[in-house]
Design a protein around this motif. Sequence first.
Motif, PDB file in Angstrom:
ATOM      1  N   THR A 147       0.833  -1.213   0.000  1.00  0.00           N
ATOM      2  CA  THR A 147       0.000   0.000   0.000  1.00  0.00           C
ATOM      3  C   THR A 147       0.862   1.255   0.000  1.00  0.00           C
ATOM      4  OG1 THR A 147      -1.793  -1.106   1.197  1.00  0.00           O
ATOM      5  CG2 THR A 147      -1.759   1.304   1.284  1.00  0.00           C
TER       6      THR A 147
ATOM      7  N   VAL B  52      -4.888  -4.137 -11.056  1.00  0.00           N
ATOM      8  CA  VAL B  52      -6.001  -3.795 -10.170  1.00  0.00           C
ATOM      9  C   VAL B  52      -5.456  -3.071  -8.946  1.00  0.00           C
ATOM     10  CG1 VAL B  52      -7.959  -4.635  -8.815  1.00  0.00           C
ATOM     11  CG2 VAL B  52      -7.309  -5.825 -10.931  1.00  0.00           C
ATOM     12  N   TRP B  53      -5.975  -1.862  -8.714  1.00  0.00           N
ATOM     13  CA  TRP B  53      -5.692  -1.102  -7.490  1.00  0.00           C
ATOM     14  C   TRP B  53      -6.924  -1.167  -6.592  1.00  0.00           C
ATOM     15  CZ3 TRP B  53      -1.119   0.913  -6.083  1.00  0.00           C
ATOM     16  CH2 TRP B  53      -0.175   1.206  -7.063  1.00  0.00           C
ATOM     17  N   SER B  54      -6.708  -1.293  -5.302  1.00  0.00           N
ATOM     18  CA  SER B  54      -7.775  -1.102  -4.326  1.00  0.00           C
ATOM     19  C   SER B  54      -7.592   0.304  -3.757  1.00  0.00           C
ATOM     20  CB  SER B  54      -7.680  -2.148  -3.212  1.00  0.00           C
ATOM     21  OG  SER B  54      -8.666  -1.920  -2.226  1.00  0.00           O
TER      22      SER B  54
ATOM     23  N   HIS C 126      -8.831   3.361  -1.350  1.00  0.00           N
ATOM     24  CA  HIS C 126      -9.645   3.740  -0.190  1.00  0.00           C
ATOM     25  C   HIS C 126      -9.585   5.253  -0.022  1.00  0.00           C
ATOM     26  CE1 HIS C 126     -10.476   4.504   4.128  1.00  0.00           C
ATOM     27  NE2 HIS C 126     -11.397   3.581   3.926  1.00  0.00           N
TER      28      HIS C 126
ATOM     29  N   ALA D  88     -13.234   0.444   0.582  1.00  0.00           N
ATOM     30  CA  ALA D  88     -12.305   0.562  -0.548  1.00  0.00           C
ATOM     31  C   ALA D  88     -12.986   0.123  -1.836  1.00  0.00           C
ATOM     32  CB  ALA D  88     -11.064  -0.277  -0.289  1.00  0.00           C
ATOM     33  N   VAL D  89     -12.554   0.688  -2.939  1.00  0.00           N
ATOM     34  CA  VAL D  89     -13.115   0.382  -4.256  1.00  0.00           C
ATOM     35  C   VAL D  89     -12.020  -0.182  -5.136  1.00  0.00           C
ATOM     36  CG1 VAL D  89     -14.168   1.365  -6.336  1.00  0.00           C
ATOM     37  CG2 VAL D  89     -14.844   2.216  -4.088  1.00  0.00           C
ATOM     38  N   GLU D  90     -12.287  -1.308  -5.802  1.00  0.00           N
ATOM     39  CA  GLU D  90     -11.307  -1.879  -6.719  1.00  0.00           C
ATOM     40  C   GLU D  90     -11.404  -1.193  -8.076  1.00  0.00           C
ATOM     41  OE1 GLU D  90     -11.228  -6.096  -7.083  1.00  0.00           O
ATOM     42  OE2 GLU D  90     -10.241  -6.358  -5.146  1.00  0.00           O
ATOM     43  N   SER D  91     -10.254  -0.858  -8.631  1.00  0.00           N
ATOM     44  CA  SER D  91     -10.202  -0.172  -9.922  1.00  0.00           C
ATOM     45  C   SER D  91      -9.275  -0.945 -10.847  1.00  0.00           C
ATOM     46  CB  SER D  91      -9.694   1.262  -9.748  1.00  0.00           C
ATOM     47  OG  SER D  91      -9.685   1.954 -10.970  1.00  0.00           O
ATOM     48  N   THR D  92      -9.835  -1.472 -11.927  1.00  0.00           N
ATOM     49  CA  THR D  92      -9.051  -2.231 -12.905  1.00  0.00           C
ATOM     50  C   THR D  92      -8.671  -1.325 -14.064  1.00  0.00           C
ATOM     51  OG1 THR D  92     -10.226  -4.276 -12.339  1.00  0.00           O
ATOM     52  CG2 THR D  92      -9.033  -4.242 -14.428  1.00  0.00           C
TER      53      THR D  92
ATOM     54  N   THR E 101      -3.735   0.231  -2.781  1.00  0.00           N
ATOM     55  CA  THR E 101      -3.093  -1.064  -2.570  1.00  0.00           C
ATOM     56  C   THR E 101      -3.003  -1.826  -3.882  1.00  0.00           C
ATOM     57  OG1 THR E 101      -3.954  -1.170  -0.309  1.00  0.00           O
ATOM     58  CG2 THR E 101      -3.208  -3.239  -1.296  1.00  0.00           C
TER      59      THR E 101
ATOM     60  N   GLU F 213      -3.358  -4.843  -5.879  1.00  0.00           N
ATOM     61  CA  GLU F 213      -4.084  -6.101  -5.715  1.00  0.00           C
ATOM     62  C   GLU F 213      -3.627  -7.154  -6.726  1.00  0.00           C
ATOM     63  OE1 GLU F 213      -5.944  -6.867  -3.308  1.00  0.00           O
ATOM     64  OE2 GLU F 213      -6.411  -4.931  -2.409  1.00  0.00           O
TER      65      GLU F 213
END
Length: 217
Positions: free
Chosen positions: A115, A150-152, A154, A159-163, A191, A193
């Motif tokens: 992170t 993929v980033w998580s 927050h 937290a929201v995952e963003s591809t 973070t 992922e």
Amino acid sequence: MSIEPEARVSTADAAAKKKRKLIKRASGVVSVFFVAVVAPVVVILVTRQGATTTSAPSCDDPASLHLVRSISAAADNYLTEPNNGEVHLPALAIDRDPSTAWVEDGQQKYGEGTTITFTFATEADLQMICVVNGYAKSAKTFTENARARVWSVHTRGPAVESTLKDKPESDFDAYQKLRITTGPTSTVAMTIEVVRPPTGTIRYSDTALSEVLFFAR
């Protein structure tokens, strides 16, 4: 040439009739017009009765959003290159120079689970985050180092995952927009992922992030 009073009245009547016709036509679905409404974040265009389109801010055009400038960065770890001693600190992800990068230390599977956290000097109404993913010093370094797929992210709440779509090598220093929860916040934690492994002839076991921009209203 002067117009006699009687002619002036006739001309005025004709103009009034024409105006009434235009108003009558405008009240129907036949008319096509647009109205631009400038809001703090989006621009709404009315193209015809009952139909609208919205133009949201983008990394290329943030519209009325402003850049958050006073930021500090910290991370779980960072890389010190063994050969030349170059240090890839977290602050290099916010130095407005895509040719530098925060690089995690590569000790575990391209840093998945690592992170990096950004702290604003004052709370901001965050609306958009744009990143230069990977090591964008050159097309060569872009292919030699891993980048997050993929980033998580927050910001506030869960937290929201963003591809992120993979970029072609020619766009190695292009910005990409992250999916986030918008609203007031003073910290953003990102973070890693899932990663995209390097594809170059030389392949390093670390993941890089060259630049992050934060936009608020």
